[in-house]
Design an enzyme around this catalytic site. Structure first.
Site, PDB file in Angstrom:
ATOM      1  N   ARG A   1     -12.285   7.689   1.859  1.00  0.00           N
ATOM      2  CA  ARG A   1     -11.443   6.518   1.587  1.00  0.00           C
ATOM      3  C   ARG A   1     -10.682   6.713   0.276  1.00  0.00           C
ATOM      4  O   ARG A   1      -9.517   6.328   0.159  1.00  0.00           O
ATOM      5  CB  ARG A   1     -12.301   5.258   1.485  1.00  0.00           C
ATOM      6  CG  ARG A   1     -12.605   4.635   2.835  1.00  0.00           C
ATOM      7  CD  ARG A   1     -13.743   3.655   2.731  1.00  0.00           C
ATOM      8  NE  ARG A   1     -13.374   2.390   2.121  1.00  0.00           N
ATOM      9  CZ  ARG A   1     -14.264   1.519   1.621  1.00  0.00           C
ATOM     10  NH1 ARG A   1     -15.544   1.821   1.631  1.00  0.00           N
ATOM     11  NH2 ARG A   1     -13.858   0.385   1.112  1.00  0.00           N
TER      12      ARG A   1
ATOM     13  N   ARG B   1       0.818  -1.207   0.000  1.00  0.00           N
ATOM     14  CA  ARG B   1       0.000   0.000   0.000  1.00  0.00           C
ATOM     15  C   ARG B   1       0.854   1.261   0.000  1.00  0.00           C
ATOM     16  O   ARG B   1       0.347   2.348  -0.271  1.00  0.00           O
ATOM     17  CB  ARG B   1      -0.868   0.036   1.264  1.00  0.00           C
ATOM     18  CG  ARG B   1      -2.200  -0.632   1.099  1.00  0.00           C
ATOM     19  CD  ARG B   1      -3.099  -0.282   2.275  1.00  0.00           C
ATOM     20  NE  ARG B   1      -3.994  -1.381   2.602  1.00  0.00           N
ATOM     21  CZ  ARG B   1      -5.093  -1.662   1.913  1.00  0.00           C
ATOM     22  NH1 ARG B   1      -5.440  -0.930   0.891  1.00  0.00           N
ATOM     23  NH2 ARG B   1      -5.845  -2.683   2.254  1.00  0.00           N
TER      24      ARG B   1
END
Ligand code: ZN
Length: 224
Positions: free
Chosen positions: A174, A91
């Site tokens: 998000r 990530r």
């Protein structure tokens, strides 16, 4: 191709999971979604799983080195000898570097990073249209899979609601976090010549075809 070590990158709702499962079937490779791997490590009671559990039980984020360790165990496992499909990891650039070092040590490398391009409005449309039944969690979509009667579950008759996770401002938040973290990762893999973009707005069937086509091209290049 000698090995197929794939990383899937894309925002929530981009269809990564669907394609990951198809690739798993097509190429007989293990598909590792980070959340699932962590849960499996905890369930299996491995040493790293125990460590991860301590953080999860406290409601803390599992630190990078633990996640990297858990992923590393999977990548080295016999069932991943011909390759693997990673979803949700890395990530960050830090995680990508750690994975690169791990692969180097094993004398392997990342074959390709597939980026699912889907714009934010489309993600909000896909996720924001979901309706979940309060009682049993049955899922509908106002546009793609509408219930027969608005606001009522077809299966059990319970009330349908918008989950907090599916509220537009939560989705936007998000997405903002995703873009902030992913941008450097996209440049990182692009600089290494590994990044392959796929138009995630297309029908799932077509997205799947394009991924298979780009993997076929990589195989041809390797054989030249
Ligand atoms: Zn229901």
């Amino acid at each position: 191709m000698s090995e197929l070590n794939l990383i899937l990158l894309g925002p929530p709702g981009s269809g990564k999971g669907t394609q990951g499962e198809r690739l798993q079937d097509d190429f007989r490779l293990p598909y590792y979604a980070t959340g699932d791997i962590l849960r499996a490590a905890v369930r299996d009671g491995t040493e790293l799983g125990e460590t991860a559990k301590e953080f999860m039980d406290r409601g803390d984020l599992v630190p990078d080195e633990v996640i990297i360790g858990v992923i590393g165990e999977r990548v080295e496992a016999p069932d991943a000898a011909d390759g693997f499909i990673l979803d949700g990891f890395p990530r960050t650039v830090g995680q990508a570097e750690a994975l690169g070092a791990e692969m180097d040590e094993l004398g392997r490398g990342v074959t390709a990073v597939v980026l699912f391009d889907v714009d934010d409005d489309e993600v909000v449309r896909r996720l924001g249209g979901r309706r979940t039944c309060v009682k049993n969690g049955h899922i509908f979509h106002v546009e793609f899979d509408p219930p027969k009667h608005e606001g009522v579950c077809d299966i059990c008759g319970s009330r349908l609601i918008v989950r907090d996770d599916d509220k537009p401002d939560v989705i936007r938040n998000r997405l903002d976090q995703y873009h902030e973290k992913t941008k450097p990762l996209v440049s990182y893999y692009s600089d290494q010549g590994l990044l392959k973009r796929v138009d995630g707005k297309l029908e799932p069937e077509e997205v799947g075809n394009r991924i298979r086509a780009l993997l076929a091209t990589l195989k041809m290049e390797e054989e030249l």
